[in-house]
Design a protein around this motif. Structure first.
Motif, PDB file in Angstrom:
ATOM      1  N   SER A   1       0.935  -1.068  -0.010  1.00 31.28           N
ATOM      2  CA  SER A   1      -0.002  -0.117  -0.046  1.00 31.28           C
ATOM      3  C   SER A   1       0.880   1.136  -0.047  1.00 31.28           C
ATOM      4  O   SER A   1       0.397   2.359  -0.895  1.00 31.28           O
ATOM      5  CB  SER A   1      -0.927  -0.095   1.183  1.00 31.28           C
ATOM      6  OG  SER A   1      -1.974  -1.034   0.935  1.00 31.28           O
ATOM      7  N   MET A   2       1.810   1.500   0.878  1.00 29.53           N
ATOM      8  CA  MET A   2       2.835   2.386   0.950  1.00 29.53           C
ATOM      9  C   MET A   2       3.413   2.530  -0.280  1.00 29.53           C
ATOM     10  O   MET A   2       3.771   3.750  -0.836  1.00 29.53           O
ATOM     11  CB  MET A   2       3.621   2.486   2.240  1.00 29.53           C
ATOM     12  CG  MET A   2       3.070   2.283   3.499  1.00 29.53           C
ATOM     13  SD  MET A   2       2.061   4.035   3.822  1.00 29.53           S
ATOM     14  CE  MET A   2       0.501   3.466   3.663  1.00 29.53           C
ATOM     15  N   ALA A   3       4.050   1.683  -1.187  1.00 32.72           N
ATOM     16  CA  ALA A   3       4.754   1.698  -2.196  1.00 32.72           C
ATOM     17  C   ALA A   3       3.737   2.400  -3.204  1.00 32.72           C
ATOM     18  O   ALA A   3       4.226   2.862  -4.262  1.00 32.72           O
ATOM     19  CB  ALA A   3       5.306   0.340  -2.658  1.00 32.72           C
ATOM     20  N   LEU A   4       2.648   1.689  -3.471  1.00 37.00           N
ATOM     21  CA  LEU A   4       1.614   1.983  -4.326  1.00 37.00           C
ATOM     22  C   LEU A   4       1.524   3.653  -4.305  1.00 37.00           C
ATOM     23  O   LEU A   4       1.418   4.390  -5.123  1.00 37.00           O
ATOM     24  CB  LEU A   4       0.296   1.315  -4.041  1.00 37.00           C
ATOM     25  CG  LEU A   4      -0.618   1.358  -5.169  1.00 37.00           C
ATOM     26  CD1 LEU A   4      -0.184   1.034  -6.494  1.00 37.00           C
ATOM     27  CD2 LEU A   4      -2.037   0.641  -4.866  1.00 37.00           C
ATOM     28  N   PHE A   5       1.318   3.949  -2.898  1.00 39.36           N
ATOM     29  CA  PHE A   5       1.141   5.519  -2.498  1.00 39.36           C
ATOM     30  C   PHE A   5       2.260   6.341  -3.230  1.00 39.36           C
ATOM     31  O   PHE A   5       2.192   7.282  -3.861  1.00 39.36           O
ATOM     32  CB  PHE A   5       0.859   5.634  -1.193  1.00 39.36           C
ATOM     33  CG  PHE A   5       0.752   7.042  -0.753  1.00 39.36           C
ATOM     34  CD1 PHE A   5      -0.381   7.799  -1.065  1.00 39.36           C
ATOM     35  CD2 PHE A   5       1.716   7.894  -0.049  1.00 39.36           C
ATOM     36  CE1 PHE A   5      -0.433   9.559  -0.634  1.00 39.36           C
ATOM     37  CE2 PHE A   5       1.720   8.985   0.215  1.00 39.36           C
ATOM     38  CZ  PHE A   5       0.661   9.688   0.056  1.00 39.36           C
TER      39      PHE A   5
END
Length: 116
Positions: free
Chosen positions: A18-22
């Protein structure tokens, strides 16, 4: 009493995805804007730099989005099945949004097809 609330060990793969996607998504906006402004004549070094940044962020965004969907497939399908009835109420709005946004993007992008 133990103070282990909020403490965890290891790395959560879902949270990392999720953080990498963001983060990849955040990189897309400024690199895309910079690419647009640097793509004019005389700025080839900068346009190449911003193109590499934008393409790399896009590739990472795509890869991490696929990983994110795979990791959350069960949650996503349960959520969608639970919300099907609610989404049916917005069929007209969804159709207008899809056609409107798609039409606008294609209209704006069509300027690239006109050679001066």
């Amino acid at each position: 009493m133990s103070n282990k609330v909020g403490q965890r060990t290891g790395i959560s793969a879902r949270a990392l995805a999720s953080m990498a996607l963001f983060c990849a998504g955040v990189w897309l906006v400024p690199s895309g804007i910079a690419l647009h402004f640097a793509s004019h004549d005389g700025a080839t070094m900068w346009s190449h730099l911003f193109m590499i940044m934008h393409n790399t962020a896009s590739l990472l965004f795509l890869i991490v989005a696929v990983v994110h969907v795979i990791m959350n497939w069960k949650v996503l399908t349960h959520y969608m099945n639970a919300k099907v009835g609610e989404y049916r109420q917005f069929k007209k709005e969804l159709l207008i949004a899809v056609l409107g946004i798609s039409g606008f993007v294609l209209l704006v992008a069509s300027h690239a097809l006109h050679n001066p």
